[in-house]
Scaffold this active site. Structure first.
Site, short mmCIF file in Angstrom:
data_model
loop_
_atom_site.label_atom_id
_atom_site.label_comp_id
_atom_site.label_asym_id
_atom_site.label_seq_id
_atom_site.Cartn_x
_atom_site.Cartn_y
_atom_site.Cartn_z
N LYS A 28 0.85 -1.21 0.00
CA LYS A 28 0.00 0.00 0.00
C LYS A 28 0.87 1.25 0.00
CE LYS A 28 -1.86 1.65 4.05
NZ LYS A 28 -1.54 3.08 4.23
N ASN A 29 1.84 1.27 0.92
CA ASN A 29 2.62 2.50 1.08
C ASN A 29 3.61 2.73 -0.05
OD1 ASN A 29 1.20 2.97 3.37
ND2 ASN A 29 2.87 2.58 4.81
N CYS A 123 -5.38 8.03 9.64
CA CYS A 123 -5.57 7.31 10.90
C CYS A 123 -5.51 8.28 12.08
CB CYS A 123 -4.44 6.30 11.07
SG CYS A 123 -4.66 4.82 10.10
N ARG A 128 0.45 14.63 13.42
CA ARG A 128 1.01 14.43 12.08
C ARG A 128 1.11 15.72 11.25
NH1 ARG A 128 -1.24 8.65 10.00
NH2 ARG A 128 0.75 8.63 8.96
N ASP A 311 4.34 0.84 12.19
CA ASP A 311 3.14 0.20 11.64
C ASP A 311 2.97 -1.24 12.12
OD1 ASP A 311 2.53 2.50 10.34
OD2 ASP A 311 3.13 1.83 8.35
N ARG A 403 -8.59 -0.39 4.48
CA ARG A 403 -7.64 0.61 3.97
C ARG A 403 -6.31 -0.03 3.63
NH1 ARG A 403 -6.39 5.07 7.75
NH2 ARG A 403 -5.07 5.48 5.96
C1 UD1 Z 1 4.28 6.94 6.37
C2 UD1 Z 1 3.41 5.72 6.19
C3 UD1 Z 1 2.84 5.27 7.53
C4 UD1 Z 1 3.98 5.06 8.53
C5 UD1 Z 1 4.89 6.29 8.60
C6 UD1 Z 1 6.12 6.07 9.46
C7 UD1 Z 1 2.53 6.00 3.97
C8 UD1 Z 1 1.37 6.26 3.10
N1 UD1 Z 1 2.34 6.04 5.28
O1 UD1 Z 1 3.45 7.97 6.89
O2 UD1 Z 1 2.13 4.06 7.34
O3 UD1 Z 1 3.44 4.84 9.81
O4 UD1 Z 1 5.34 6.63 7.28
O5 UD1 Z 1 6.84 4.97 9.01
O6 UD1 Z 1 3.61 5.69 3.50
N2 UD1 Z 1 6.38 14.65 10.81
C9 UD1 Z 1 6.57 15.94 11.14
N3 UD1 Z 1 6.54 16.87 10.15
C10 UD1 Z 1 6.34 16.52 8.84
C11 UD1 Z 1 6.16 15.18 8.51
C12 UD1 Z 1 6.19 14.25 9.52
O7 UD1 Z 1 6.74 16.30 12.31
O8 UD1 Z 1 6.33 17.41 7.99
C13 UD1 Z 1 6.37 13.63 11.88
C14 UD1 Z 1 5.02 12.95 11.97
O9 UD1 Z 1 4.11 13.70 12.74
C15 UD1 Z 1 5.40 11.65 12.65
C16 UD1 Z 1 6.78 11.35 12.04
O10 UD1 Z 1 7.26 12.59 11.55
O11 UD1 Z 1 5.52 11.85 14.02
C17 UD1 Z 1 6.76 10.32 10.93
O12 UD1 Z 1 5.95 10.78 9.88
P1 UD1 Z 1 6.21 10.38 8.37
O13 UD1 Z 1 7.46 9.60 8.25
O14 UD1 Z 1 6.08 11.61 7.56
O15 UD1 Z 1 4.97 9.44 8.10
P2 UD1 Z 1 3.95 9.48 6.88
O16 UD1 Z 1 4.67 9.75 5.62
O17 UD1 Z 1 2.78 10.30 7.24
#
Ligand code: UD1
Length: 431
Positions: A28-29, A123, A128, A311, A403
């Site tokens: 998915k990701n 979720c 986030r 995850d 999902r």
């Molecule tokens: C992706 C995955 C999700 C997984 C996560 C971490 C997809 C579609 N989803 O989510 O399943 O749980 O990686 O492995 O691939 N953060 C910030 N600022 C930002 C962006 C992120 O502070 O601009 C923080 C987030 O709040 C969180 C952490 O960084 O605490 C990790 O987020 P991120 O790696 O961006 O996860 P996603 O890409 O949302």
């Protein structure tokens, strides 16, 4: 496939050791960013193989269609074609359904020079933010404003820049990569995420003609191109789905072989299972868990890849509720990612929460109960607990599972689980 409005439930009669083989779906990701990358192409088609049939994939497809794409699906393949310039205003009804909708930001900015993106949903696992995406895009010359809960981004022409990510965010790395491949000049992304799904996106962009170096490292160097070309892209196997079935084998003390995996993507989990005394045999593209014994308690800390994936934290918590001794889980990636803990407690799990730490006193058994899935992986944890528990468990709100898990109930039934799906969540709750 059910929609979010049609939530259902899973009724599970626990206690049967699961046995047999299960084939892993496409990731998915990995599929979601590659689908968004199709927006970068101004002529021709992107052809994807091994695309899982999931609600999130459907949401991304609907989002692309709303932006002007023609998306054709045939079983696990998908073709995406954008005729002319995509629309740059994204509909909040779709974007709010899933956080990964934010992955269209980079490609749309690169193609259209402007984007309106309502802040996305997803979720219920913490705040986030998207500050790292915005900081990186600003360094590439974009102007970013927030207005009434939406991001308004503009850039006449994105220019290459040196970007250091304060945290190796998966989504920010993907958005910045997609923006950089059409930017003017060279972009360096330092402290980039190293998840296998990033490598899949890099390979996809390279097969579309992008110039990227540093695949698999924390430093990605991108030389911007004028345009990209059509390509055929394979989606990697879903390491989180594969791991969930391995944990289903472990928690029911069964014998499950997961086929079509890349074992290397699961090294952190395999190390932890080994520490817990659970044997996993790795043969070619198959992993077999055969674990008649009760696991030993563990300490687990979630980390960016190659560390232990957040995850898998909920599913691991389900397993550790049945371990011998005390376990500790440190959740370092997301705030509030313990919503499943109170549901596991309803089944007799002994879990103490202290901020982002969970202390789990392993029990010799869990008892079936009525529980609610609050998010995708938390929902999977409840299913695993239900498979191991004594008596009947009903997991409500299983639309969260749709999902990320293709035909989960069917796959579990084929492994010998006593599971039945119910459609009317509300009616069942009243009974
Ligand atoms: C992706 C995955 C999700 C997984 C996560 C971490 C997809 C579609 N989803 O989510 O399943 O749980 O990686 O492995 O691939 N953060 C910030 N600022 C930002 C962006 C992120 O502070 O601009 C923080 C987030 O709040 C969180 C952490 O960084 O605490 C990790 O987020 P991120 O790696 O961006 O996860 P996603 O890409 O949302």
């Amino acid at each position: 496939m059910k929609t979010n409005q049609e939530s259902g439930f899973l009724k599970i009669k626990g206690g049967t050791p699961l046995k047999g083989k299960v084939k892993v779906q496409g990731s998915k990701n990995a599929a979601l960013p590659v689908m968004a990358a199709a927006l970068l192409l101004d002529n021709g088609e992107v052809h994807l193989r091994n695309v899982p049939k999931l609600l999130d994939v459907q949401t991304m497809s609907d989002l692309l269609v709303s932006l002007g794409a023609v998306v054709k699906r045939d079983d696990h393949t998908m073709t995406i074609e954008i005729e002319g310039e995509p629309a740059w205003e994204t509909p909040s009804s779709l974007v709010r359904k899933m956080r990964a909708s934010s992955l269209v930001l980079g490609p749309l900015l690169a193609r259209c020079g402007r984007v309106i993106l309502p802040l996305p949903g997803g979720c219920a696992i913490g705040s986030r933010p998207m500050d790292l995406h915005f900081k990186g895009l600003s360094k590439m010359g974009a102007q970013i404003e927030l207005d009434k809960g939406a991001v308004i981004a503009r850039a006449d022409k994105l220019v290459g820049a040196r970007i250091y990510l304060d945290f190796p965010s998966v989504g920010a790395t993907e958005n910045l990569l997609m923006a950089a491949v059409l930017a003017k000049g060279e972009t360096l992304i330092e402290n980039a995420a190293r998840e296998p799904e990033i490598d899949n996106l890099v390979r996809a962009l390279k097969s579309m003609g992008a110039a990227i170096e540093g695949e698999g490292t924390g430093i990605l160097r991108v030389r911007g191109q004028k345009e990209l070309n059509p390509a055929t892209i394979d989606i990697i196997p879903d390491r989180i789905e594969a791991a969930t079935y391995l944990l289903a084998g472990a928690i029911t003390r069964g014998d499950i072989t997961v086929k079509g995996v890349v074992a290397e993507h699961l090294n952190a989990l395999l190390a932890k299972l080994d520490e817990a005394g659970i044997e996993v045999i790795n043969k070619e593209n198959e992993l077999r868990v055969n674990s008649p014994a009760r696991p030993r308690g563990l300490t687990v800390k979630t980390m960016p890849y190659p560390g232990f994936s957040t995850d898998l934290q909920p599913q691991m918590m389900a397993l550790l509720s049945l371990a011998e001794g005390t376990s500790v889980i440190y959740e370092t990636i997301f705030e509030s990612r313990f919503l499943h803990a109170s549901e596991l407690q309803k089944m007799g799990a002994q879990i103490e929460l202290q901020g982002n730490t969970a202390i789990i006193h392993g029990q010799s058994s869990l008892i079936g109960a009525e529980v609610y899935a609050t998010d995708l992986r938390g929902g999977a944890a409840l299913v695993l607990a239900g498979l191991a528990a004594e008596g009947e468990t009903v997991v409500y709100d299983v639309h969260h599972l749709d999902r990320g898990y293709e035909n989960m109930a069917e796959k579990l039934i084929l492994l010998g689980a006593e599971v039945c799906e119910g459609k009317d969540n509300i009616k069942a709750r009243k009974q």
